[in-house]
Design a protein around this motif. Structure first.
Motif, mmCIF file in Angstrom:
data_model
loop_
_atom_site.group_PDB
_atom_site.id
_atom_site.type_symbol
_atom_site.label_atom_id
_atom_site.label_comp_id
_atom_site.label_asym_id
_atom_site.label_seq_id
_atom_site.Cartn_x
_atom_site.Cartn_y
_atom_site.Cartn_z
ATOM 1 N N ALA A 78 -0.707 -5.925 5.666
ATOM 2 C CA ALA A 78 -0.863 -4.814 4.421
ATOM 3 C C ALA A 78 0.329 -5.099 3.227
ATOM 4 O O ALA A 78 -0.262 -4.950 2.108
ATOM 5 C CB ALA A 78 -0.210 -3.716 5.021
ATOM 6 N N LEU A 79 1.171 -6.057 3.689
ATOM 7 C CA LEU A 79 1.993 -6.409 2.703
ATOM 8 C C LEU A 79 1.812 -7.662 1.865
ATOM 9 O O LEU A 79 2.414 -8.107 1.003
ATOM 10 C CB LEU A 79 3.560 -6.588 3.023
ATOM 11 N N ASN A 80 0.826 -8.086 2.519
ATOM 12 C CA ASN A 80 0.178 -9.342 1.765
ATOM 13 C C ASN A 80 0.956 -10.732 2.183
ATOM 14 O O ASN A 80 1.265 -11.487 1.117
ATOM 15 C CB ASN A 80 -0.438 -9.338 0.294
ATOM 16 N N CYS A 81 1.705 -10.865 3.080
ATOM 17 C CA CYS A 81 2.673 -11.712 3.371
ATOM 18 C C CYS A 81 2.080 -12.786 4.452
ATOM 19 O O CYS A 81 2.277 -12.390 5.694
ATOM 20 C CB CYS A 81 3.936 -11.248 4.140
ATOM 21 N N ARG A 82 1.557 -13.773 4.077
ATOM 22 C CA ARG A 82 0.767 -14.755 4.744
ATOM 23 C C ARG A 82 1.710 -15.294 5.897
ATOM 24 O O ARG A 82 1.173 -15.554 7.090
ATOM 25 C CB ARG A 82 0.310 -15.883 4.112
ATOM 26 N N ALA A 113 -3.709 -0.214 3.516
ATOM 27 C CA ALA A 113 -3.382 -0.457 2.109
ATOM 28 C C ALA A 113 -4.298 -0.456 1.156
ATOM 29 O O ALA A 113 -3.727 0.001 0.026
ATOM 30 C CB ALA A 113 -3.280 -2.349 2.466
ATOM 31 N N GLN A 114 -5.564 -0.385 1.227
ATOM 32 C CA GLN A 114 -6.474 0.014 0.305
ATOM 33 C C GLN A 114 -6.418 1.390 -0.285
ATOM 34 O O GLN A 114 -6.265 1.648 -1.023
ATOM 35 C CB GLN A 114 -7.778 -0.520 0.783
ATOM 36 N N ALA A 115 -6.282 2.047 1.029
ATOM 37 C CA ALA A 115 -6.096 3.609 0.631
ATOM 38 C C ALA A 115 -4.935 4.063 -0.132
ATOM 39 O O ALA A 115 -4.981 4.876 -1.315
ATOM 40 C CB ALA A 115 -6.093 4.344 1.813
ATOM 41 N N ALA A 116 -3.686 3.369 0.078
ATOM 42 C CA ALA A 116 -2.549 3.470 -0.437
ATOM 43 C C ALA A 116 -2.409 2.909 -1.815
ATOM 44 O O ALA A 116 -1.999 3.730 -2.975
ATOM 45 C CB ALA A 116 -1.244 2.757 0.200
ATOM 46 N N VAL A 117 -3.112 1.738 -2.176
ATOM 47 C CA VAL A 117 -3.592 1.263 -3.702
ATOM 48 C C VAL A 117 -4.239 2.476 -4.309
ATOM 49 O O VAL A 117 -3.745 2.932 -5.511
ATOM 50 C CB VAL A 117 -4.018 -0.101 -3.415
ATOM 51 N N LEU A 118 -5.414 2.735 -3.807
ATOM 52 C CA LEU A 118 -6.216 3.586 -4.484
ATOM 53 C C LEU A 118 -5.452 5.011 -4.949
ATOM 54 O O LEU A 118 -5.355 5.639 -6.130
ATOM 55 C CB LEU A 118 -7.464 4.091 -3.823
ATOM 56 N N ALA A 119 -4.738 5.671 -3.729
ATOM 57 C CA ALA A 119 -4.085 6.921 -3.908
ATOM 58 C C ALA A 119 -2.992 6.752 -4.920
ATOM 59 O O ALA A 119 -2.925 7.540 -5.829
ATOM 60 C CB ALA A 119 -3.357 7.146 -2.840
ATOM 61 N N ASP A 120 -2.409 5.806 -4.952
ATOM 62 C CA ASP A 120 -1.180 5.566 -6.096
ATOM 63 C C ASP A 120 -1.877 5.289 -7.448
ATOM 64 O O ASP A 120 -1.327 6.236 -8.569
ATOM 65 C CB ASP A 120 -0.377 4.270 -5.489
#
Length: 160
Positions: A78-82, A113-120
């Motif tokens: 979710a944090l995009n940390c490979r 993560a997608q939902a959080a991005v969209l909501a924000d």
């Protein structure tokens, strides 16, 4: 090992010695040492404090170790940390996680993560364009954001 024994080990070996030994244990268990641990090791007190904190959480947790690794994997995704994903995926596998379980937690993480991005983003758009009616009822005024918020242009069905 009890917490007091761990502290005594640090005292006996010194912070640099204990730090080096703990990194070796991490490398043996996970196959690699995360970059953040390598950087923290330049200040052994920082590394040891971080690892003591993590170990205290793990040792007092009622969550099984495999699940802890799967949760950590999901958070890393979710944090995009490979590097986090790779590290915790290896840990989860070593603790018995299946490929299906790994794929499921990544899918869940991506969805959240997608939902959080969209909501924000929607909150920022609404606040920036005066779309909120301010009474907290969830009913926003329908004001345009110059066409950039138009979702009608996307269709999953073929146009006839």
């Amino acid at each position: 090992m009890k917490y007091e024994e761990t502290l005594q080990e640090i005292i006996d070996r010194g912070t640099a010695g204990a730090s080096a030994e703990w990194l070796n244990v991490i490398k043996e268990e996970y196959g690699a040492v995360p970059l953040i641990y390598k950087k923290m090791a330049k200040k052994p007190e920082v590394l040891l404090s971080h690892l003591l904190f993590k170990e205290a959480i793990a040792k007092t947790s009622s969550i099984e170790p495999k699940m802890v690794e799967l949760i950590s994997l999901a958070v890393g995704a979710a944090l995009n940390c490979r590097h986090c994903v790779e590290y915790h995926m290896n840990g989860a596998i070593k603790k018995g996680a299946t490929k299906e379980e790994i794929l499921e937690v990544v899918l869940l993480a991506g969805s959240l993560a997608q939902a959080a991005v969209l909501a924000d983003a929607y909150r920022v758009i609404d606040a920036g364009n005066g779309n909120s009616n301010g009474n907290g009822d969830g009913k926003e005024q329908e004001e345009s954001c110059a066409g950039s918020c138009d979702l009608n242009g996307v269709s999953l069905k073929k146009s006839e």
